[in-house]
Design a protein around this motif. Structure first.
Motif, PDB file in Angstrom:
ATOM      1  N   VAL A 295       0.836  -1.199   0.000  1.00  0.00           N
ATOM      2  CA  VAL A 295       0.000   0.000   0.000  1.00  0.00           C
ATOM      3  C   VAL A 295       0.874   1.255   0.000  1.00  0.00           C
ATOM      4  CG1 VAL A 295      -1.667   1.341   1.348  1.00  0.00           C
ATOM      5  CG2 VAL A 295      -1.990  -1.125   1.050  1.00  0.00           C
ATOM      6  N   MET A 296       1.945   1.256   0.807  1.00  0.00           N
ATOM      7  CA  MET A 296       2.853   2.414   0.838  1.00  0.00           C
ATOM      8  C   MET A 296       3.461   2.676  -0.538  1.00  0.00           C
ATOM      9  SD  MET A 296       4.872   1.632   4.427  1.00  0.00           S
ATOM     10  CE  MET A 296       6.213   2.746   3.991  1.00  0.00           C
ATOM     11  N   GLY A 297       3.925   1.585  -1.169  1.00  0.00           N
ATOM     12  CA  GLY A 297       4.517   1.726  -2.501  1.00  0.00           C
ATOM     13  C   GLY A 297       3.517   2.223  -3.523  1.00  0.00           C
ATOM     14  N   SER A 298       2.293   1.737  -3.434  1.00  0.00           N
ATOM     15  CA  SER A 298       1.253   2.154  -4.373  1.00  0.00           C
ATOM     16  C   SER A 298       0.893   3.627  -4.188  1.00  0.00           C
ATOM     17  CB  SER A 298       0.003   1.282  -4.202  1.00  0.00           C
ATOM     18  OG  SER A 298       0.259  -0.048  -4.630  1.00  0.00           O
TER      19      SER A 298
ATOM     20  N   LEU B  56      -8.141   7.282  -5.276  1.00  0.00           N
ATOM     21  CA  LEU B  56      -7.231   6.139  -5.071  1.00  0.00           C
ATOM     22  C   LEU B  56      -6.565   6.208  -3.697  1.00  0.00           C
ATOM     23  CD1 LEU B  56      -5.601   5.866  -8.605  1.00  0.00           C
ATOM     24  CD2 LEU B  56      -6.879   4.044  -7.447  1.00  0.00           C
ATOM     25  N   LEU B  57      -6.128   7.389  -3.304  1.00  0.00           N
ATOM     26  CA  LEU B  57      -5.492   7.538  -1.993  1.00  0.00           C
ATOM     27  C   LEU B  57      -6.465   7.213  -0.867  1.00  0.00           C
ATOM     28  CD1 LEU B  57      -3.349  10.781  -2.470  1.00  0.00           C
ATOM     29  CD2 LEU B  57      -2.496   8.458  -2.105  1.00  0.00           C
ATOM     30  N   GLU B  58      -7.707   7.673  -0.998  1.00  0.00           N
ATOM     31  CA  GLU B  58      -8.712   7.378   0.030  1.00  0.00           C
ATOM     32  C   GLU B  58      -8.950   5.876   0.128  1.00  0.00           C
ATOM     33  OE1 GLU B  58     -12.078   9.651  -1.155  1.00  0.00           O
ATOM     34  OE2 GLU B  58     -11.338  11.548  -0.284  1.00  0.00           O
ATOM     35  N   ALA B  59      -9.035   5.211  -1.022  1.00  0.00           N
ATOM     36  CA  ALA B  59      -9.256   3.770  -1.023  1.00  0.00           C
ATOM     37  C   ALA B  59      -8.065   3.027  -0.439  1.00  0.00           C
ATOM     38  CB  ALA B  59      -9.535   3.295  -2.448  1.00  0.00           C
ATOM     39  N   LEU B  60      -6.855   3.469  -0.784  1.00  0.00           N
ATOM     40  CA  LEU B  60      -5.657   2.823  -0.246  1.00  0.00           C
ATOM     41  C   LEU B  60      -5.536   3.055   1.262  1.00  0.00           C
ATOM     42  CD1 LEU B  60      -3.105   3.584  -3.108  1.00  0.00           C
ATOM     43  CD2 LEU B  60      -3.836   1.307  -2.344  1.00  0.00           C
ATOM     44  N   GLU B  61      -5.932   4.212   1.724  1.00  0.00           N
ATOM     45  CA  GLU B  61      -5.925   4.469   3.171  1.00  0.00           C
ATOM     46  C   GLU B  61      -6.899   3.539   3.887  1.00  0.00           C
ATOM     47  OE1 GLU B  61      -6.771   8.600   3.334  1.00  0.00           O
ATOM     48  OE2 GLU B  61      -4.723   9.214   2.809  1.00  0.00           O
ATOM     49  N   ASP B  62      -8.030   3.275   3.273  1.00  0.00           N
ATOM     50  CA  ASP B  62      -8.994   2.336   3.859  1.00  0.00           C
ATOM     51  C   ASP B  62      -8.405   0.917   3.902  1.00  0.00           C
ATOM     52  OD1 ASP B  62     -10.816   4.346   4.216  1.00  0.00           O
ATOM     53  OD2 ASP B  62     -12.004   3.870   2.426  1.00  0.00           O
TER      54      ASP B  62
ATOM     55  N   ALA C 112      -5.227   0.223   4.016  1.00  0.00           N
ATOM     56  CA  ALA C 112      -4.182   0.266   5.050  1.00  0.00           C
ATOM     57  C   ALA C 112      -4.781   0.076   6.437  1.00  0.00           C
ATOM     58  CB  ALA C 112      -3.417   1.584   4.978  1.00  0.00           C
ATOM     59  N   ALA C 113      -5.943   0.659   6.676  1.00  0.00           N
ATOM     60  CA  ALA C 113      -6.609   0.504   7.974  1.00  0.00           C
ATOM     61  C   ALA C 113      -7.051  -0.934   8.189  1.00  0.00           C
ATOM     62  CB  ALA C 113      -7.810   1.448   8.050  1.00  0.00           C
ATOM     63  N   ILE C 114      -7.529  -1.562   7.138  1.00  0.00           N
ATOM     64  CA  ILE C 114      -7.916  -2.983   7.222  1.00  0.00           C
ATOM     65  C   ILE C 114      -6.703  -3.830   7.572  1.00  0.00           C
ATOM     66  CG2 ILE C 114      -8.714  -4.957   5.852  1.00  0.00           C
ATOM     67  CD1 ILE C 114     -10.452  -2.955   4.259  1.00  0.00           C
ATOM     68  N   ILE C 115      -5.567  -3.512   6.960  1.00  0.00           N
ATOM     69  CA  ILE C 115      -4.328  -4.253   7.233  1.00  0.00           C
ATOM     70  C   ILE C 115      -3.914  -4.080   8.691  1.00  0.00           C
ATOM     71  CG2 ILE C 115      -1.859  -4.368   6.702  1.00  0.00           C
ATOM     72  CD1 ILE C 115      -2.663  -3.477   3.803  1.00  0.00           C
ATOM     73  N   GLU C 116      -3.943  -2.855   9.174  1.00  0.00           N
ATOM     74  CA  GLU C 116      -3.519  -2.583  10.551  1.00  0.00           C
ATOM     75  C   GLU C 116      -4.437  -3.261  11.562  1.00  0.00           C
ATOM     76  OE1 GLU C 116      -0.628  -1.191  11.404  1.00  0.00           O
ATOM     77  OE2 GLU C 116      -0.282  -1.174   9.247  1.00  0.00           O
ATOM     78  N   ARG C 117      -5.691  -3.455  11.211  1.00  0.00           N
ATOM     79  CA  ARG C 117      -6.621  -4.153  12.108  1.00  0.00           C
ATOM     80  C   ARG C 117      -6.451  -5.668  12.031  1.00  0.00           C
ATOM     81  NH1 ARG C 117     -10.495  -0.439   9.896  1.00  0.00           N
ATOM     82  NH2 ARG C 117     -11.446  -2.147   8.697  1.00  0.00           N
ATOM     83  N   GLY C 118      -5.615  -6.141  11.149  1.00  0.00           N
ATOM     84  CA  GLY C 118      -5.403  -7.574  10.991  1.00  0.00           C
ATOM     85  C   GLY C 118      -6.522  -8.275  10.260  1.00  0.00           C
ATOM     86  N   GLU C 119      -7.283  -7.532   9.473  1.00  0.00           N
ATOM     87  CA  GLU C 119      -8.436  -8.097   8.774  1.00  0.00           C
ATOM     88  C   GLU C 119      -8.186  -8.324   7.285  1.00  0.00           C
ATOM     89  OE1 GLU C 119     -11.513  -5.295   9.565  1.00  0.00           O
ATOM     90  OE2 GLU C 119     -11.503  -5.641  11.742  1.00  0.00           O
ATOM     91  N   PHE C 120      -7.001  -7.987   6.824  1.00  0.00           N
ATOM     92  CA  PHE C 120      -6.683  -8.123   5.394  1.00  0.00           C
ATOM     93  C   PHE C 120      -6.414  -9.593   5.058  1.00  0.00           C
ATOM     94  CE2 PHE C 120      -3.705  -8.271   1.842  1.00  0.00           C
ATOM     95  CZ  PHE C 120      -4.284  -7.402   0.925  1.00  0.00           C
ATOM     96  N   THR C 121      -7.014 -10.068   3.983  1.00  0.00           N
ATOM     97  CA  THR C 121      -6.782 -11.434   3.507  1.00  0.00           C
ATOM     98  C   THR C 121      -6.603 -11.413   1.994  1.00  0.00           C
ATOM     99  OG1 THR C 121      -9.151 -11.858   3.250  1.00  0.00           O
ATOM    100  CG2 THR C 121      -8.147 -12.484   5.362  1.00  0.00           C
TER     101      THR C 121
ATOM    102  N   PHE D  77      -7.244  -5.624  -6.933  1.00  0.00           N
ATOM    103  CA  PHE D  77      -8.613  -6.137  -7.041  1.00  0.00           C
ATOM    104  C   PHE D  77      -9.564  -5.321  -6.160  1.00  0.00           C
ATOM    105  CE2 PHE D  77     -11.857  -9.072  -5.251  1.00  0.00           C
ATOM    106  CZ  PHE D  77     -12.573  -9.323  -6.423  1.00  0.00           C
ATOM    107  N   MET D  78      -9.135  -5.015  -4.942  1.00  0.00           N
ATOM    108  CA  MET D  78      -9.973  -4.230  -4.029  1.00  0.00           C
ATOM    109  C   MET D  78     -10.201  -2.821  -4.561  1.00  0.00           C
ATOM    110  SD  MET D  78      -8.281  -5.566  -0.426  1.00  0.00           S
ATOM    111  CE  MET D  78      -9.357  -4.664   0.698  1.00  0.00           C
ATOM    112  N   LEU D  79      -9.161  -2.244  -5.158  1.00  0.00           N
ATOM    113  CA  LEU D  79      -9.309  -0.901  -5.732  1.00  0.00           C
ATOM    114  C   LEU D  79     -10.259  -0.920  -6.920  1.00  0.00           C
ATOM    115  CD1 LEU D  79      -5.602   0.344  -5.644  1.00  0.00           C
ATOM    116  CD2 LEU D  79      -7.492   1.154  -4.217  1.00  0.00           C
ATOM    117  N   THR D  80     -10.135  -1.933  -7.766  1.00  0.00           N
ATOM    118  CA  THR D  80     -10.980  -2.022  -8.962  1.00  0.00           C
ATOM    119  C   THR D  80     -12.437  -2.265  -8.582  1.00  0.00           C
ATOM    120  OG1 THR D  80      -9.097  -2.892 -10.199  1.00  0.00           O
ATOM    121  CG2 THR D  80     -11.262  -3.209 -11.173  1.00  0.00           C
TER     122      THR D  80
END
Length: 418
Positions: A22-25, A46-52, A54-63, A77-80
């Motif tokens: 996400v940081m690189g993107s 795009l930045l707003e979506a990537l920030e969202d 990133a929040a999912i990742i920090e909560r440990g909910e990213f799969t 895929f999530m952005l699209t």
């Protein structure tokens, strides 16, 4: 079947790269907007979506969902899904090759910095113990034979300074990781007018891999440098663990730990085994194999990306956490160590003082070789009586540990990663 074989556990390992992807993107799309490949509104969404994300990742909910190959594809895929065609624009000017490279560089850079903190904590503990026990003498050995007087101040301090050398390796690996590969694409650049200096600054890299082919060649080299640094620390820590196991043995009995930090036996009620340090020694010996494993995996690969490189993650990722667990456990155990006093009062250590007495005669004017022969004859004839006085004043000796100077060396190395 093919996917199971080629992907393996890569999806699980990729989860560690999610926040860096996400940081690189984010850096990449800011650059794309600056060269006119994204509009201001597209960048904002795009930045707003990537920030969202990133929040999912920090909560440990990213799969990474079934059917999606890796973390990069999952983020896109999530952005699209959310933004439609705008999400599809994010991959302009980059390849998964440089995308995973920048993720790895950011990940390894952070892991090295976190590991350096664990090293520093153990270093501080060793220096504290060195000062605390600087007057407690112990036998020094060569060839595992009684040699000359040493001290716990020297022993603890020696491993502290050894960690300074290891930190130099960590800092060198950090410097290699701290270079931006983004924009190298598949290894041969892009016809888009990319601003690689901009992404270098946005991601906080010290510099970039300028040559796009060299950027791709850094895959494997970055991991190998990190592996060599890990192995260097593990070598020092494993050797220290061996010392502890030996000094705890009843034949030495120089140090001890509270009963609750040792283990017993199923049939021998007297046992207080150093299991923690035995496991530490074993883990550190395994960690020392990492550079060889990486070298064998990457040996003679043809130029450009090859899928073999994917397997590097399975080697280097767990190594960082394994090393830190050993460092942190060693620090914890040393906070409870007990040092035996007056060890050298035992007559079996009398010969430790022969060199002291040779030097005393030489300082009195006797030629060194004559002094050596004189004390040697006393030993041979059973007439040697030690003076039991130790007077070492030069830098780094029993009476002048130079711990402050060693601490300054460590701070200088740490500054390289600030």
């Amino acid at each position: 079947m093919i996917e199971e074989f080629t992907v393996g556990n890569d999806r699980e390992l990729d989860l560690k790269l999610a926040r860096y992807d996400v940081m690189g993107s984010m850096a990449h799309i800011r650059m794309l907007e600056s060269i006119g490949l994204l509009s201001g509104d597209e960048l904002k969404s795009l930045l707003e979506a990537l920030e969202d994300i990133a929040a999912i990742i920090e909560r440990g909910e990213f799969t990474i969902e079934p059917g999606i190959e890796d973390v990069h594809s999952q983020v896109e895929f999530m952005l699209t899904q959310r933004l439609g065609d705008t999400g599809k624009k994010i991959h302009s000017g980059r390849s998964r090759n440089d995308q995973v490279l920048v993720d790895l560089k950011l990940f390894i850079r952070d892991e090295l910095k976190t590991t350096s903190q664990s090293i520093k904590h153990l270093f501080d503990r060793l220096q504290l113990l060195s000062e605390k026990h600087k007057d407690a003498l112990m036998p020094g050995y060569t060839h595992l034979q009684i040699a000359m007087p040493s001290s716990f101040g020297l022993w603890f301090g020696a491993y502290a300074e050894a960690l300074v050398d290891d930190m130099q390796m960590i800092a060198a690996a950090y410097s290699i990781a701290n270079q931006n590969p983004l924009g190298s694409a598949a290894g041969y650049g892009s016809s888009f007018p990319l601003n690689r200096t901009m992404t270098t600054e946005l991601l906080g890299f010290e510099t970039m891999h300028y040559n796009v082919v060299a950027a791709q060649m850094s895959r494997g080299k970055t991991e190998r440098a990190a592996g060599m640094a890990i192995a260097a620390v593990a070598s020092t820590l494993g050797r220290f663990a061996m010392d502890v196991c030996m000094w705890m043995c009843q034949n030495f009995a120089f140090i001890s730990f509270p009963d609750e930090l040792t283990t017993g036996s199923s049939i021998m009620p007297h046992k207080k085994n150093p299991d923690v340090f035995e496991i530490m020694r074993g883990k550190c010996n395994r960690l020392q194999s990492i550079p060889n494993e990486i070298a064998l995996l990457t040996a003679n690969l043809p130029l450009g990306y090859n899928r073999d490189l994917q397997l590097l993650k399975d080697i280097i990722f767990p190594a960082f956490s394994e090393l830190r667990s050993c460092l942190d456990m060693c620090d914890f155990m040393l906070s409870h160590i007990k040092v035996k006093e007056n060890i050298l009062d035992d007559p079996k250590y009398d010969y430790l003082f022969t060199v002291e007495d040779v030097n005393r005669l030489a300082l009195g004017g006797m030629p060194f070789r004559e002094a050596y022969r004189t004390v040697g004859m006393q030993v041979q004839n059973g007439e040697y009586v030690p003076t039991r006085s130790v007077s070492h004043t030069h830098e780094g000796s029993i009476g002048n540990l130079c711990n402050a100077q060693i601490a300054a060396k460590m701070e200088t190395v740490m500054d390289k990663m600030s």
